[in-house]
Design an enzyme around this catalytic site. Structure first.
Site, PDB file in Angstrom:
ATOM      1  N   GLN A  94       0.803  -1.221   0.000  1.00 20.67           N
ATOM      2  CA  GLN A  94       0.000   0.000   0.000  1.00 20.67           C
ATOM      3  C   GLN A  94       0.840   1.279   0.000  1.00 20.67           C
ATOM      4  OE1 GLN A  94      -2.754  -1.690   3.274  1.00 20.67           O
ATOM      5  NE2 GLN A  94      -4.076  -0.384   2.066  1.00 20.67           N
ATOM      6  N   ASP A 129       2.226   0.810  -8.040  1.00 20.22           N
ATOM      7  CA  ASP A 129       3.587   0.863  -8.591  1.00 20.22           C
ATOM      8  C   ASP A 129       4.455   1.925  -7.911  1.00 20.22           C
ATOM      9  OD1 ASP A 129       2.633  -0.974 -10.363  1.00 20.22           O
ATOM     10  OD2 ASP A 129       2.946   0.235 -12.182  1.00 20.22           O
ATOM     11  N   HIS A 161       0.938  -9.267   4.667  1.00 24.51           N
ATOM     12  CA  HIS A 161      -0.206  -8.362   4.538  1.00 24.51           C
ATOM     13  C   HIS A 161      -0.683  -8.438   3.081  1.00 24.51           C
ATOM     14  CE1 HIS A 161      -2.232  -4.688   6.505  1.00 24.51           C
ATOM     15  NE2 HIS A 161      -2.834  -4.853   5.344  1.00 24.51           N
ATOM     16  N   ASN A 221      -1.995 -10.548   8.363  1.00 26.90           N
ATOM     17  CA  ASN A 221      -3.014  -9.524   8.505  1.00 26.90           C
ATOM     18  C   ASN A 221      -4.340 -10.044   7.952  1.00 26.90           C
ATOM     19  OD1 ASN A 221      -3.890  -6.637   8.967  1.00 26.90           O
ATOM     20  ND2 ASN A 221      -4.440  -6.890   6.807  1.00 26.90           N
ATOM     21  N   ASN A 242      -8.265  -5.963  14.275  1.00 24.17           N
ATOM     22  CA  ASN A 242      -8.603  -4.822  13.417  1.00 24.17           C
ATOM     23  C   ASN A 242     -10.107  -4.643  13.506  1.00 24.17           C
ATOM     24  OD1 ASN A 242      -5.950  -4.904  12.648  1.00 24.17           O
ATOM     25  ND2 ASN A 242      -6.333  -5.349  10.490  1.00 24.17           N
ATOM     26  N   GLU A 247      -5.425  -2.251  14.139  1.00 24.79           N
ATOM     27  CA  GLU A 247      -5.946  -1.262  13.184  1.00 24.79           C
ATOM     28  C   GLU A 247      -7.293  -0.743  13.627  1.00 24.79           C
ATOM     29  OE1 GLU A 247      -6.251  -2.347   9.026  1.00 24.79           O
ATOM     30  OE2 GLU A 247      -4.297  -3.354   9.124  1.00 24.79           O
TER      31      GLU A 247
END
Ligand code: NCW
Length: 490
Positions: free
Chosen positions: A40, A72, A142, A186, A328, A397
């Protein structure tokens, strides 16, 4: 008349004093943190020997990402990590949760493809954190599985347990002297369902709708086993084992619409909270989930249940395999019994309808997947305390996306955060062992299938600028105040 006015004013200020300005003090040593994940934020998708991950491939499939974007470059944290660590430090935080990109370390996913530049990068990140007095919390997985492993079946292939263990072993030995807290996965619930079935949203690697009834359970089964083997290796190996290993589970908190819906709410709870926690804290998959899937499987004429079984040895490995439970929490959902089994978000075919209550504060764009319901977090922590023998919990989270029109004055996010931080405090006062709270996210970043249309950062990133300029939102200041005071005034 004047008397009445005075009375009303006095009464109002009393009410307001009770609901505003109440101080929620946190225990000494409470761990305030913020989080990100490799795909991310890092960008640099093909730099310095990094191999491809399933997300690099998925984002290139037409129609998969809502704004046709990719990770990217994203927030370019690969090049700007020192600046990001300064932002963490500026908020007064002493802890940071981030993830390693498996394919930056092992380009094709296996030790044969070790990438020294990737290893060096994570050493630099860890060193920079430590020099700022910030404790790293590292997530090993993740969601960005190396594409090389996906080509061999990915999480659907039982061999993935060995591939994951090789990767985890390497990380434990290489970085173990710098990392005290490890998170194996995650949100396995989201990776196994969204990633391998995609009913309410699709993630990499993507899966066929026809596979929804079995693939998530197989993937989840292998993720649990990989977790258990890594945990046992860490604690059973000389020189390691000085830190803590846990798992991060996403829980959507189901609330029965009426008393008649409690039975189905309990079933939904098995598919949301208990699926990935029961095997660790109670030794096996939850009973109602097992019974429900066995019943469906029988009806379909299958010889075995859709839900795989653990061997006695695997159950021994799993049982007690977490030093803490990472949680989370974002949303709750109202549950109503439905006359026929519905294929819903966790692919569970339960006779249930789920939705966000209109009474809860809306967040983000219209029809976003978040509405604020902090009581759900309290309820969840109550259940975990009572049903799992009060384990150590780390909120790994919590946070929300920007609400349109608010820009840097992100009042909705502040309301969301304040409500949830107060909920944590209330649960602690009822006895929950919550060790810390982690805000998602430090900076705006690539939000999976939502691309850059849902931004969760407390620092804005100008994705159009060549420098990916970071600017604090008001919520970063709000959070810094909570951290500095170790208390919330709300
Ligand atoms: S998408 C998702 N998230 C967000 C993501 O940025 C992060 O990497 C994840 O750990 C924020 O936190 C997690 N979770 C998927 C939640 C989907 C729930 C959908 C409910 C639909 C009604």
């Amino acid at each position: 008349m004047l008397r009445l006015l005075l009375f009303v004013t006095a009464w109002l200020s009393l009410v307001l004093a009770e609901h505003k300005g109440k101080v929620y003090k946190f225990p000494e040593g409470f761990r305030w943190s913020t989080a990100t994940a490799s795909y991310q934020i890092e960008g640099a998708w093909n730099e310095d020997g990094r191999g491809l991950s399933i997300w690099d491939k998925f984002v290139r499939k037409p129609g998969k990402i809502i704004d046709n974007s990719t990770g990217d470059v994203s927030s370019d944290s690969y090049h700007k990590f020192r600046e990001d660590i300064q932002l963490i430090s500026d908020m007064g935080l002493k802890e940071y949760r981030f993830s390693f990109s498996w394919s930056r370390i092992f380009a094709d996913g296996t030790p044969n493809s070790l990438n020294p530049a990737g290893v060096l990068y994570y050493h630099e990140v860890l060193d920079e954190l430590i020099s700022h007095g910030i404790t790293p919390v590292v997530t090993l997985f993740h969601w960005d599985l190396p594409q090389g492993l996906q080509d061999r079946g990915g999480w659907l292939n039982r061999d993935v347990v060995d591939w994951y263990l090789d990767y985890a072993k390497f990380c434990f030995h290489e970085f173990g002297h710098k990392v005290q807290y490890w998170i194996t996965h995650n949100e396995p619930i989201i990776h196994s369902t969204y990633g391998h079935c995609g009913l309410w949203g699709e993630h990499a690697p993507g899966g066929l709708k026809e596979h929804c009834d079995w693939a998530p359970y197989v993937v989840g089964h292998h993720m649990l086993l990989a977790h258990a083997y890594a945990y046992r290796y860490y604690h059973g190996t000389r020189g390691l084992g000085k830190g803590k290993v846990g798992i991060t589970n996403h829980v959507l908190f189901p609330i029965a619409e009426s008393q008649d819906d409690e039975k189905v709410r309990d079933l939904v709870l098995d598919f949301s909270l208990h699926w990935f926690n029961h095997p660790i804290f109670k030794r096996d998959y939850p009973d109602k989930m097992k019974a429900w899937l066995a019943y469906l499987s029988k009806k379909e004429g299958r010889s075995a249940s859709r839900l795989p079984e653990f061997t006695p040895h695997e159950l021994d490995l799993l049982s007690g395999s977490a030093d803490f439970l990472g949680l989370n929490y974002y949303i709750s959902m109202i549950v109503r019994t439905s006359s026929k089994p519905e294929v819903n978000m966790f692919g569970m075919d339960a006779p249930a309808k789920l939705w966000l209550s209109k009474k809860w504060m809306p967040v983000g764009r219209e029809h976003s997947w978040i509405r604020s319901h902090p009581q759900g977090l309290e309820g969840l922590l109550d259940i975990i305390r009572e049903e799992y023998d009060n384990p150590e919990v780390l909120i790994t989270e919590n946070g929300c996306m920007d609400t349109p029109g608010e820009s840097l004055e992100d009042v909705t996010r502040i309301r969301y955060l304040g409500g949830h931080i107060a909920a944590v405090s209330k649960a602690i006062s009822r006895g929950s062992k919550v060790a810390g709270y982690t805000l998602w996210s430090l900076i705006d970043n690539f939000e999976w299938a939502d691309g850059y249309t849902n931004l969760f950062g407390v620092h804005q990133v100008d994705f159009d600028s060549p420098n990916k300029t970071r600017t604090p939102k008001k919520s970063s200041k709000f959070y810094a105040d909570v951290v500095r005071n170790n208390a919330l005034t709300w």
